[in-house]
Design a protein around this motif. Structure first.
Motif, mmCIF file in Angstrom:
data_model
loop_
_atom_site.group_PDB
_atom_site.id
_atom_site.type_symbol
_atom_site.label_atom_id
_atom_site.label_comp_id
_atom_site.label_asym_id
_atom_site.label_seq_id
_atom_site.Cartn_x
_atom_site.Cartn_y
_atom_site.Cartn_z
ATOM 1 N N TYR A 159 0.695 14.722 4.804
ATOM 2 C CA TYR A 159 1.855 13.657 4.623
ATOM 3 C C TYR A 159 1.911 12.502 4.256
ATOM 4 N N GLN A 162 5.284 9.982 3.598
ATOM 5 C CA GLN A 162 6.594 10.508 3.455
ATOM 6 C C GLN A 162 7.859 10.593 4.060
ATOM 7 N N SER A 164 10.744 9.560 6.445
ATOM 8 C CA SER A 164 11.790 8.354 6.667
ATOM 9 C C SER A 164 11.863 8.095 7.860
#
Length: 198
Positions: A159, A162, A164
């Motif tokens: 990931y 990515q 948040s």
């Protein structure tokens, strides 16, 4: 004779490449799951490197702060970051910076910052030597020891960056399980008393 035996033991230890703990250091055992079952590695913390950071990390480990949290930012060839709790919590008070006395070498553990005197709970492990971070004020507090980097190098990195951080702070693990279920999880962290194991 006793002195000679002690000296021989010391020389053997040095020749074997075994780490000798300096006074004040402590170990933290980190149990993680990369999706293939639980694994452990040990981080040796050196308060002499960064006393404020070492104390904050020890306090958080003692509180179980990192238990069930994800390694949410993994950048191959750079570092792996963790430290946002699995259940949303109130923001921690930041601690003051420590002078940088140790370089960000491969395997070192360092607090993340967003500027001067902003360290709270997020840390990262350097995958490689990142000496350029030294001049930016990133002060390592410890190092992965023995063959622990074999575990760290297998943290799930699919990931990238990515996830948040804002969403993790707001929703915790619920957000990550929904959107990024393959992330490596820290199952628990434990202060190692150094006691003999059966």
């Amino acid at each position: 004779l006793l002195h000679g035996l002690c000296l021989a033991a010391l020389l053997f230890t040095l020749a074997s490449g075994l780490a000798i703990k300096e006074e004040g250091t402590f170990d933290v055992v980190m149990q993680v799951n990369n999706g293939e079952g639980s694994q452990e590695f040990t981080v040796r913390i050196h308060p002499k490197w960064a006393p404020q950071g070492a104390l904050r990390f020890k306090t958080l480990v003692s509180q179980g702060y990192f238990n069930d949290a994800a390694v949410f930012r993994v950048v191959p060839g750079f570092m792996a970051q963790f430290g946002l709790p699995a259940q949303p919590k109130a923001a921690l008070e930041a601690i003051k910076d420590d002078p940088v006395v140790q370089s960000n070498k491969k395997g070192t553990l360092t607090f993340a910052t967003s500027g001067p005197n902003t360290r709270t709970s997020q840390l990262f492990i350097n995958f490689v030597d990142n000496a350029f971070l030294d001049a930016q004020g990133f002060a390592p507090i410890g190092e992965v020891i023995d063959d622990g980097m074999d575990v760290v190098d297998n943290f799930y990195s699919g990931y990238g960056e990515q996830p948040s951080q804002g969403s993790i702070k707001a929703e915790g693990d619920a957000y990550l399980q929904r959107e990024f279920p393959k992330l490596t999880k820290i199952e628990r962290t434990t202060l190692d008393c150094g006691c003999a194991r059966p």
